[in-house]
Design a protein around this motif. Structure first.
Motif, mmCIF file in Angstrom:
data_model
loop_
_atom_site.group_PDB
_atom_site.id
_atom_site.type_symbol
_atom_site.label_atom_id
_atom_site.label_comp_id
_atom_site.label_asym_id
_atom_site.label_seq_id
_atom_site.Cartn_x
_atom_site.Cartn_y
_atom_site.Cartn_z
ATOM 1 N N THR A 15 0.854 -1.183 0.000
ATOM 2 C CA THR A 15 0.000 0.000 0.000
ATOM 3 C C THR A 15 0.894 1.239 0.000
ATOM 4 O OG1 THR A 15 -0.274 0.536 2.368
ATOM 5 C CG2 THR A 15 -1.582 -1.317 1.484
ATOM 6 N N ILE A 16 0.495 2.219 -0.778
ATOM 7 C CA ILE A 16 1.291 3.440 -0.949
ATOM 8 C C ILE A 16 0.525 4.624 -0.367
ATOM 9 C CG2 ILE A 16 2.382 4.990 -2.601
ATOM 10 C CD1 ILE A 16 2.470 2.594 -4.560
ATOM 11 N N ASP A 17 1.079 5.222 0.665
ATOM 12 C CA ASP A 17 0.530 6.446 1.257
ATOM 13 C C ASP A 17 -0.954 6.328 1.606
ATOM 14 O OD1 ASP A 17 2.945 7.776 1.312
ATOM 15 O OD2 ASP A 17 2.705 8.606 -0.700
ATOM 16 N N MET A 18 -1.303 5.184 2.157
ATOM 17 C CA MET A 18 -2.664 5.007 2.684
ATOM 18 C C MET A 18 -2.683 5.532 4.124
ATOM 19 S SD MET A 18 -4.685 3.892 0.337
ATOM 20 C CE MET A 18 -6.069 3.407 1.362
ATOM 21 N N LYS A 119 10.384 9.575 0.436
ATOM 22 C CA LYS A 119 10.613 10.989 0.151
ATOM 23 C C LYS A 119 10.107 11.426 -1.223
ATOM 24 C CE LYS A 119 13.428 11.571 3.833
ATOM 25 N NZ LYS A 119 12.711 10.954 4.936
ATOM 26 N N ARG A 120 9.948 10.481 -2.140
ATOM 27 C CA ARG A 120 9.587 10.824 -3.508
ATOM 28 C C ARG A 120 8.515 9.863 -4.004
ATOM 29 N NH1 ARG A 120 11.572 14.733 -1.812
ATOM 30 N NH2 ARG A 120 13.289 15.987 -2.683
ATOM 31 N N TYR A 121 8.039 10.065 -5.215
ATOM 32 C CA TYR A 121 6.933 9.269 -5.729
ATOM 33 C C TYR A 121 7.261 7.775 -5.769
ATOM 34 C CZ TYR A 121 4.912 13.696 -7.488
ATOM 35 O OH TYR A 121 4.390 14.950 -7.609
ATOM 36 N N ASP A 122 8.468 7.428 -6.149
ATOM 37 C CA ASP A 122 8.892 6.031 -6.261
ATOM 38 C C ASP A 122 9.151 5.461 -4.868
ATOM 39 O OD1 ASP A 122 10.251 3.643 -6.651
ATOM 40 O OD2 ASP A 122 11.900 4.533 -7.795
ATOM 41 N N CYS A 123 8.375 4.456 -4.479
ATOM 42 C CA CYS A 123 8.507 3.882 -3.134
ATOM 43 C C CYS A 123 9.826 3.153 -2.920
ATOM 44 C CB CYS A 123 7.361 2.904 -2.872
ATOM 45 S SG CYS A 123 5.764 3.670 -2.600
ATOM 46 N N PHE A 124 10.521 2.808 -3.984
ATOM 47 C CA PHE A 124 11.801 2.130 -3.846
ATOM 48 C C PHE A 124 12.948 3.111 -3.592
ATOM 49 C CE2 PHE A 124 9.276 -0.927 -6.261
ATOM 50 C CZ PHE A 124 9.596 -2.122 -5.659
ATOM 51 N N ALA A 125 12.763 4.367 -3.954
ATOM 52 C CA ALA A 125 13.837 5.360 -3.859
ATOM 53 C C ALA A 125 14.117 5.697 -2.397
ATOM 54 C CB ALA A 125 13.471 6.620 -4.640
ATOM 55 N N ALA A 126 15.359 5.413 -1.956
ATOM 56 C CA ALA A 126 15.823 5.792 -0.620
ATOM 57 C C ALA A 126 14.994 5.179 0.507
ATOM 58 C CB ALA A 126 15.885 7.313 -0.467
ATOM 59 N N HIS A 131 14.523 -4.456 -0.019
ATOM 60 C CA HIS A 131 15.064 -5.430 0.930
ATOM 61 C C HIS A 131 13.933 -6.163 1.652
ATOM 62 C CE1 HIS A 131 17.677 -7.247 3.919
ATOM 63 N NE2 HIS A 131 16.841 -6.817 4.842
ATOM 64 N N VAL A 132 12.919 -5.433 2.082
ATOM 65 C CA VAL A 132 11.778 -6.047 2.764
ATOM 66 C C VAL A 132 11.147 -7.121 1.881
ATOM 67 C CG1 VAL A 132 9.404 -5.592 3.543
ATOM 68 C CG2 VAL A 132 11.269 -4.089 4.269
ATOM 69 N N LEU A 133 10.992 -6.822 0.609
ATOM 70 C CA LEU A 133 10.337 -7.764 -0.308
ATOM 71 C C LEU A 133 11.243 -8.937 -0.645
ATOM 72 C CD1 LEU A 133 8.737 -5.108 -2.677
ATOM 73 C CD2 LEU A 133 7.559 -6.440 -0.908
ATOM 74 N N ARG A 134 12.492 -8.666 -1.016
ATOM 75 C CA ARG A 134 13.401 -9.745 -1.420
ATOM 76 C C ARG A 134 13.651 -10.713 -0.257
ATOM 77 N NH1 ARG A 134 13.536 -9.190 -7.023
ATOM 78 N NH2 ARG A 134 14.135 -7.056 -7.590
ATOM 79 N N ALA A 154 4.709 5.756 -10.505
ATOM 80 C CA ALA A 154 6.171 5.703 -10.387
ATOM 81 C C ALA A 154 6.642 4.407 -9.742
ATOM 82 C CB ALA A 154 6.667 6.905 -9.584
ATOM 83 N N THR A 155 5.917 3.945 -8.734
ATOM 84 C CA THR A 155 6.319 2.717 -8.028
ATOM 85 C C THR A 155 6.105 1.491 -8.903
ATOM 86 O OG1 THR A 155 5.830 3.736 -5.901
ATOM 87 C CG2 THR A 155 5.939 1.322 -5.962
ATOM 88 N N THR A 156 5.032 1.468 -9.675
ATOM 89 C CA THR A 156 4.797 0.338 -10.572
ATOM 90 C C THR A 156 5.853 0.286 -11.664
ATOM 91 O OG1 THR A 156 2.428 0.522 -10.124
ATOM 92 C CG2 THR A 156 3.082 -0.821 -12.009
ATOM 93 N N VAL A 157 6.216 1.429 -12.208
ATOM 94 C CA VAL A 157 7.308 1.474 -13.195
ATOM 95 C C VAL A 157 8.594 0.954 -12.560
ATOM 96 C CG1 VAL A 157 8.747 2.985 -14.612
ATOM 97 C CG2 VAL A 157 6.280 3.353 -14.518
ATOM 98 N N ALA A 158 8.900 1.409 -11.350
ATOM 99 C CA ALA A 158 10.119 0.972 -10.663
ATOM 100 C C ALA A 158 10.085 -0.518 -10.364
ATOM 101 C CB ALA A 158 10.306 1.768 -9.373
ATOM 102 N N ALA A 159 8.920 -1.038 -9.984
ATOM 103 C CA ALA A 159 8.792 -2.479 -9.739
ATOM 104 C C ALA A 159 9.048 -3.262 -11.016
ATOM 105 C CB ALA A 159 7.403 -2.791 -9.187
#
Length: 205
Positions: A15-18, A119-126, A131-134, A154-159
């Motif tokens: 979930t993103i920013d719920m 900090k930014r739109y992409d949930c993977f950034a910083a 790590h949590v997922l892998r 952004a997060t779906t693109v990064a995924a």
């Protein structure tokens, strides 16, 4: 494209920013309309309950800043602050001590993972999301949250670029930018992953 069967052992809900900063009208600094906030929160509650019942981990990613300088260092956000843009209040969003930092209470249970400090739109950034997922052997993400055309996109693109199978649960995403929800889903569906209804997703699990 038809959603394939999902292996609960290799799947996680992200979930993103719920959080209350978007979804609780009493405190939100960048709110969804109240009706949309209630609807997307209720849909997410159904999904996370179904996921937990099947042993699927639930990961909540929450935006949070140490101070306003971390927001203002983004040139676009600095430019739109105080204008008539939907993100005009961005410099007051998700600052320390804000009740908006809290995940909506209907969505959070003991055992969920909360990744803070996005900090930014992409949930993977910083963040430590990857790590949590892998570390849990996850290869498929059920992505939900706010906003469809920014953080979800952004997060779906990064995924996708990290070779996760990305499934955006369309009932469980929404946006402040009311005309851009469907176009964002169209972009995601065309190039980056599956877009499925809540019912389709639960059935696939």
């Amino acid at each position: 494209m038809t959603l394939p069967a999902l292996d609960p052992a290799r799947t996680a809900v992200v979930t993103i920013d719920m959080h209350r900063g978007h979804l609780d009208p009493a405190v939100a600094t960048m709110p969804l309309p109240a009706e949309a906030a209630a609807r997307v929160t209720a849909a997410n509650a159904v999904l996370v309950r179904a996921a937990r019942a099947r042993g699927v981990p639930v990961v909540h990613v929450v935006t949070g800043y140490h101070d306003v300088s971390e927001i203002a260092s983004n040139p676009w956000w600095a430019a739109v602050a105080g204008t008539d843009a939907t993100r005009a209040n961005v410099l007051n969003h998700q600052l320390p001590g804000s009740p908006g930092l809290e995940v909506m209470p209907d969505l959070l249970e003991q055992g969920d993972v909360v990744v803070t400090g996005k900090k930014r739109y992409d949930c993977f950034a910083a963040t430590d999301l990857d790590h949590v997922l892998r570390s849990r052997g996850v290869s498929t993400l059920l992505i939900t949250g706010v906003n469809t055309n920014s953080c979800v996109l952004a997060t779906t693109v990064a995924a996708n670029t990290r070779d996760y199978a990305a499934v955006v649960v369309e009932d469980c995403v929404d946006t402040m930018d009311r005309t851009l929800h469907e176009p964002a889903l169209a972009v995601l569906r065309q190039a980056f992953g599956w877009v499925a209804t809540l019912d389709e997703t639960v059935a696939a699990l």
